[in-house]
Motif scaffolding. Sequence first.
Motif, PDB file in Angstrom:
ATOM      1  N   ARG A  34      12.206  41.794  20.113  1.00 56.19           N
ATOM      2  CA  ARG A  34      12.970  42.398  19.008  1.00 56.19           C
ATOM      3  C   ARG A  34      14.467  42.357  19.263  1.00 56.19           C
ATOM      4  O   ARG A  34      15.270  42.416  18.332  1.00 56.19           O
ATOM      5  CB  ARG A  34      12.497  43.838  18.784  1.00 56.19           C
ATOM      6  N   ARG A  35      14.859  42.240  20.535  1.00 61.16           N
ATOM      7  CA  ARG A  35      16.279  42.116  20.876  1.00 61.16           C
ATOM      8  C   ARG A  35      16.706  40.663  21.016  1.00 61.16           C
ATOM      9  O   ARG A  35      17.789  40.375  21.513  1.00 61.16           O
ATOM     10  CB  ARG A  35      16.572  42.874  22.172  1.00 61.16           C
ATOM     11  N   GLY A  36      15.824  39.744  20.585  1.00 62.07           N
ATOM     12  CA  GLY A  36      16.173  38.343  20.597  1.00 62.07           C
ATOM     13  C   GLY A  36      15.897  37.620  21.893  1.00 62.07           C
ATOM     14  O   GLY A  36      16.353  36.482  22.097  1.00 62.07           O
ATOM     15  N   GLY A  37      15.147  38.235  22.808  1.00 59.28           N
ATOM     16  CA  GLY A  37      14.859  37.628  24.104  1.00 59.28           C
ATOM     17  C   GLY A  37      13.437  37.114  24.216  1.00 59.28           C
ATOM     18  O   GLY A  37      12.707  37.014  23.232  1.00 59.28           O
ATOM     19  N   ASP A  38      13.061  36.800  25.437  1.00 55.08           N
ATOM     20  CA  ASP A  38      11.723  36.315  25.762  1.00 55.08           C
ATOM     21  C   ASP A  38      10.824  37.518  26.023  1.00 55.08           C
ATOM     22  O   ASP A  38      11.105  38.327  26.923  1.00 55.08           O
ATOM     23  CB  ASP A  38      11.803  35.414  26.994  1.00 55.08           C
ATOM     24  N   ALA A  39       9.743  37.652  25.258  1.00 55.62           N
ATOM     25  CA  ALA A  39       8.860  38.818  25.384  1.00 55.62           C
ATOM     26  C   ALA A  39       7.950  38.750  26.597  1.00 55.62           C
ATOM     27  O   ALA A  39       7.338  39.748  26.980  1.00 55.62           O
ATOM     28  CB  ALA A  39       8.022  38.977  24.126  1.00 55.62           C
ATOM     29  N   LEU A  40       7.840  37.567  27.216  1.00 54.57           N
ATOM     30  CA  LEU A  40       6.946  37.417  28.354  1.00 54.57           C
ATOM     31  C   LEU A  40       7.564  38.026  29.610  1.00 54.57           C
ATOM     32  O   LEU A  40       8.700  37.718  29.975  1.00 54.57           O
ATOM     33  CB  LEU A  40       6.646  35.939  28.602  1.00 54.57           C
ATOM     34  N   VAL A  41       6.795  38.886  30.279  1.00 62.63           N
ATOM     35  CA  VAL A  41       7.243  39.522  31.515  1.00 62.63           C
ATOM     36  C   VAL A  41       6.322  39.096  32.649  1.00 62.63           C
ATOM     37  O   VAL A  41       5.102  39.191  32.535  1.00 62.63           O
ATOM     38  CB  VAL A  41       7.239  41.058  31.395  1.00 62.63           C
ATOM     39  N   SER A  42       6.909  38.631  33.732  1.00 62.52           N
ATOM     40  CA  SER A  42       6.161  38.238  34.926  1.00 62.52           C
ATOM     41  C   SER A  42       6.704  39.012  36.113  1.00 62.52           C
ATOM     42  O   SER A  42       7.922  39.015  36.351  1.00 62.52           O
ATOM     43  CB  SER A  42       6.294  36.730  35.168  1.00 62.52           C
ATOM     44  N   ASN A  43       5.821  39.680  36.837  1.00 63.85           N
ATOM     45  CA  ASN A  43       6.233  40.487  37.982  1.00 63.85           C
ATOM     46  C   ASN A  43       5.387  40.174  39.209  1.00 63.85           C
ATOM     47  O   ASN A  43       4.200  39.825  39.092  1.00 63.85           O
ATOM     48  CB  ASN A  43       6.095  41.985  37.666  1.00 63.85           C
TER      49      ASN A  43
END
Length: 242
Positions: free
Chosen positions: A92-101
Amino acid sequence: MRFLCLIALLMLGPIGMLASGKLDLDTPWYMTSQESTGQAPDPAVEHGAVVQVYGARIVRWRGAFGIHPWIAVKRAGAERYTTYHIVGWRARRGGDALVSNEVEAPDMLWYGAYPQLLADHRGAQAEAMIEQIESAVAAYPWRESYRLWPGPNSNTFVAWVARQVPALRLDLPPTAIGKDYLGPTTFIDHAPSGTGWQVSLMGLAGVTVARDEGLEFNLLGLGFGVDVDDLAVRWPGIGRLP
């Protein structure tokens, strides 16, 4: 009138969850626990490969309807797990929604909600599918797009990966709202478990027929049906009964 009566009947599941007292509706998200639940093997003890999928109730009242899932993988000999999931506010902030940890324990509470282990593979079988999972994660087509309902969302992501890696045999519960979203131009695809097929109109209406999922209908994102393989009823808000 029949349509409205059916919707009212399906809504009894989420309403029942809200009334059950099983959801924490008061604790602020930043004060909730995220400790390990002990469901994932310790990498110091389990040296073989591990692939797991978890799903936990969403924070606050939305947890009455759905879950947030994530995928965890650990290659043989690795000291930590890699987790993959989708976080909506990033898109929603224009970034990549995928999170890898990189984590030691992927079975943590999701802001206080206990995660259900949805898939668990070990050893050579897990090692063989990790590269496929990583390739599917990298190819996920809606990394910069997110809609809580009807998708694409975090459940859409995990279901999409599962369709690319049928060895996962991932049977997502009806509370995984968004799992039936196939995109704006795709209406027929494999079921997430890889054991059958589904027809879906942008996640708003459809039907799944598969060995693992059984017969499940989707109406406005509310999934309901019968799981013959597990002798269970699939119901919105509740998941599976018994």
